[in-house]
Design an enzyme around this catalytic site. Structure first.
Site, PDB file in Angstrom:
ATOM      1  N   LYS A 196       0.845  -1.206   0.000  1.00  0.00           N
ATOM      2  CA  LYS A 196       0.000   0.000   0.000  1.00  0.00           C
ATOM      3  C   LYS A 196       0.874   1.248   0.000  1.00  0.00           C
ATOM      4  CE  LYS A 196      -1.809   2.761   2.890  1.00  0.00           C
ATOM      5  NZ  LYS A 196      -1.645   4.034   2.141  1.00  0.00           N
ATOM      6  N   GLU A 271       9.868   0.890  10.610  1.00  0.00           N
ATOM      7  CA  GLU A 271      10.916   1.896  10.427  1.00  0.00           C
ATOM      8  C   GLU A 271      10.222   3.228  10.617  1.00  0.00           C
ATOM      9  OE1 GLU A 271      12.771   4.695   9.217  1.00  0.00           O
ATOM     10  OE2 GLU A 271      12.784   3.915   7.165  1.00  0.00           O
ATOM     11  N   CYS A 305      13.512  10.561   7.370  1.00  0.00           N
ATOM     12  CA  CYS A 305      13.435  10.024   8.734  1.00  0.00           C
ATOM     13  C   CYS A 305      14.765  10.216   9.450  1.00  0.00           C
ATOM     14  CB  CYS A 305      13.009   8.565   8.704  1.00  0.00           C
ATOM     15  SG  CYS A 305      13.948   7.588   7.544  1.00  0.00           S
ATOM     16  N   GLU A 402       9.602  15.223  15.958  1.00  0.00           N
ATOM     17  CA  GLU A 402       9.997  15.169  14.553  1.00  0.00           C
ATOM     18  C   GLU A 402       9.185  16.211  13.776  1.00  0.00           C
ATOM     19  OE1 GLU A 402       8.925  11.610  12.136  1.00  0.00           O
ATOM     20  OE2 GLU A 402      11.030  11.658  11.561  1.00  0.00           O
TER      21      GLU A 402
END
Ligand code: NAI
Ligand code: MG
Length: 498
Positions: A196, A271, A305, A402
């Site tokens: 997906k 992850e 990331c 983040e």
């Protein structure tokens, strides 16, 4: 329906691809959503509709999982030899290389990233990953194991077998690279997949699906179901007939994936996010460290990331380094990614634009100071100024959370022990970097940083052979390298009494 595109050099295959609603790939066929629903993807440089895509939901996921199960258990795939699996992956990489320019343009239009990088980084990296993994096909070995049980002699060995039907959910920041990281190791060991893509950037994965069929992968081995996270993604993560789910995205959703996997205890690899420390010592080669630190945060509009979003600089060189990073920020040519001169594009979506601007505002309201940047750029595109924030405090949201945009917080330090403690003071542990000419210090500090990757005198260096993943809330498991094979295999022990 697709918005006019003003750069006439666009590949004609790209224009053709965008001109029709895109279907999903299930059991070797391109099909509409069972509900017939579609959704729109946007060009982040203009905010205009780019393409219309079939909107997969629970029913489509179920259809795709059934196809993947059938392909895993019957049909040609279980009998395809390791060497043939390798050949198929290699063939796919060759096809991708033939269509590099087309994929680069499509990636840039969908995600916003500069064409420069789609051409030089994203698509070539995806090609390399398929090639690297292709080589593993014939090298997945078990062990013979000496047994000490009394009373008889035994012959025992281990096998590594494919884990089965794999669900893979990927983000929008590197759509093709993420598809390759996920698909290549799963396919090389003999799994079947339901992928997906992110709702913001489904296009290159769908085009890749066409090449997967062209390469000759049997029907049902790879199924690609675009759709939203809360519907298609959640259904895939919760599906009882999926043996393993692999996810890349936010830590928040990673936790939801874990919950969804609870029902059948499917294997999980994650992850997730990061808030990576980038540490510059006074004895570093400053020119390299400054440019490297700017790239560490601004590459891909900060949507990495691993972004070096917490910049720690020794107090004796703090002003010099911050000034250097600010100068580098001012030098970017900001514009639509599809313009070959652009080296900093828009962020991916209106939602991401609002999130990044919200963080900048919160930092400035709490007393941080922008040495450069701090604002959205005017116009309809999702452009944010590259931003350096100083006078920040460890408890500020901009330092802890983040941001996933071109925004770095810079913090001075005095002692190595102090900077290691500050660097490790995060719920994340994805990556870190150290800049110094002192080789012993570099390796000693690398050993103390709680992060899955530590770069020394470089940043954002990835390789298909290097294991990648996170400590702490940055994830579970390691992708790339031979570690990736472990994510997609089960170990079977076979023990025979002689
Ligand atoms: P997200 O984590 O919501 O999306 C990533 C993928 O997960 C997409 O394919 C999405 O459709 C899917 N997803 C979302 N909700 C789901 C659910 N409940 N069940 C199953 N799948 C689901 O990330 P989003 O909302 O696009 O970005 C939010 C923040 O996440 C960013 O600001 C950034 O901080 C972080 N992020 C981190 C990434 C990384 O590479 N580690 C990549 C993308 C986002
Ligand atoms: Mg989300």
């Amino acid at each position: 329906m697709a918005a006019p595109i003003t750069f006439p050099q666009l590949n004609k295959h790209v224009l053709e691809f965008l001109s029709k609603p895109r279907k999903m790939l299930v059991d070797g066929q391109w099909v509409d959503a069972i509900s017939s629903k579609t959704f729109e993807t946007y060009n982040p440089a203009t905010g205009e509709v780019l393409a219309r895509v079939a909107e997969g939901d629970r029913a489509d996921i179920d259809h795709a999982v059934k196809a993947a199960r059938k392909a895993f258990e019957s049909g040609p795939w279980p009998d395809v030899s390791p060497s043939e699996r390798g050949r198929l992956l290699w063939k796919l990489s060759d096809l991708l290389e033939e269509h590099l320019e087309e994929f680069a343009e499509l990636e840039t239009l969908d995600n916003g990233k500069p064409l420069l990088f789609s051409r030089l980084v994203d698509i070539p990296t995806a090609i390399d990953v398929f090639r690297y993994m292709a080589g593993w096909a014939t090298k997945i070995e078990g062990n013979t194991i000496p047994i000490s049980a009394h009373g008889a002699k035994y012959f025992a060995y281990s096998l590594r077998e494919p884990v089965g039907v794999v669900g893979q959910i990927i983000p929008w920041n590197f759509p093709m690279i993420m598809a390759a990281w996920k698909l290549a190791p799963a396919l090389v060991v003999g799994c079947t997949v339901v992928l997906k893509p992110a709702e913001q950037t489904p296009l290159t994965a769908l085009r890749l699906g066409e090449l997967i069929l062209e390469a000759g992968f049997p029907a049902g081995v790879v199924n690609i179901v675009p759709g939203f996270g809360e519907t298609a993604g959640a259904a895939l993560a919760a599906h009882d007939d999926v043996d393993k789910i692999a996810f890349t995205g936010s830590t928040e959703v990673g936790k939801l994936i874990l919950g969804a996997a609870n029902g059948n205890l499917k294997k999980v690899s994650l992850e997730l996010g990061g808030k990576s420390p980038n540490i510059v010592f006074a004895d570093a080669d400053l020119q390299t460290a400054i440019q490297g630190s700017a790239n560490a945060i601004f590459f891909n509009q900060g949507q990495c990331c691993t972004a070096g979003s917490r910049l720690f600089v020794h107090k004796s060189i703090f002003d010099q380094v911050i000034d250097g990073v600010a100068q580098a920020a001012k030098k970017f040519t900001i514009g639509p990614g599809i313009d070959p001169a652009t080296n900093l594009g828009p962020v991916v979506s209106r939602e991401q634009l609002d999130r990044v601007c919200g963080y900048m505002e919160s930092g400035l309201n709490q007393g941080a100071r922008a040495v450069v940047g701090g604002h959205k750029l005017p116009g309809d595109g999702y452009f944010v100024e590259p931003t350096v924030l100083v006078d920040v405090k460890p408890e500020m949201k901009v330092v802890r959370e983040e941001i996933f945009g071109p925004v770095v917080t810079a913090i001075p330090f005095s002692e190595p022990e102090e900077v290691v403690a500050s660097a490790n003071r995060s719920v994340y542990g994805l990556a870190a970097a150290v800049w110094t000419r002192d080789i012993s210090k570099a390796h000693l500090i690398a050993g103390k940083l709680r992060a899955g990757t530590v770069w020394i005198n470089c940043y954002n260096v990835f390789d298909p052979a290097l294991p990648f993943g996170g400590y702490k809330q940055s994830g579970w498991g390691r992708e790339m390298g031979h570690a990736a094979l472990e994510l997609y295999t089960e170990t079977k022990a076979v023990c025979a009494q002689l």
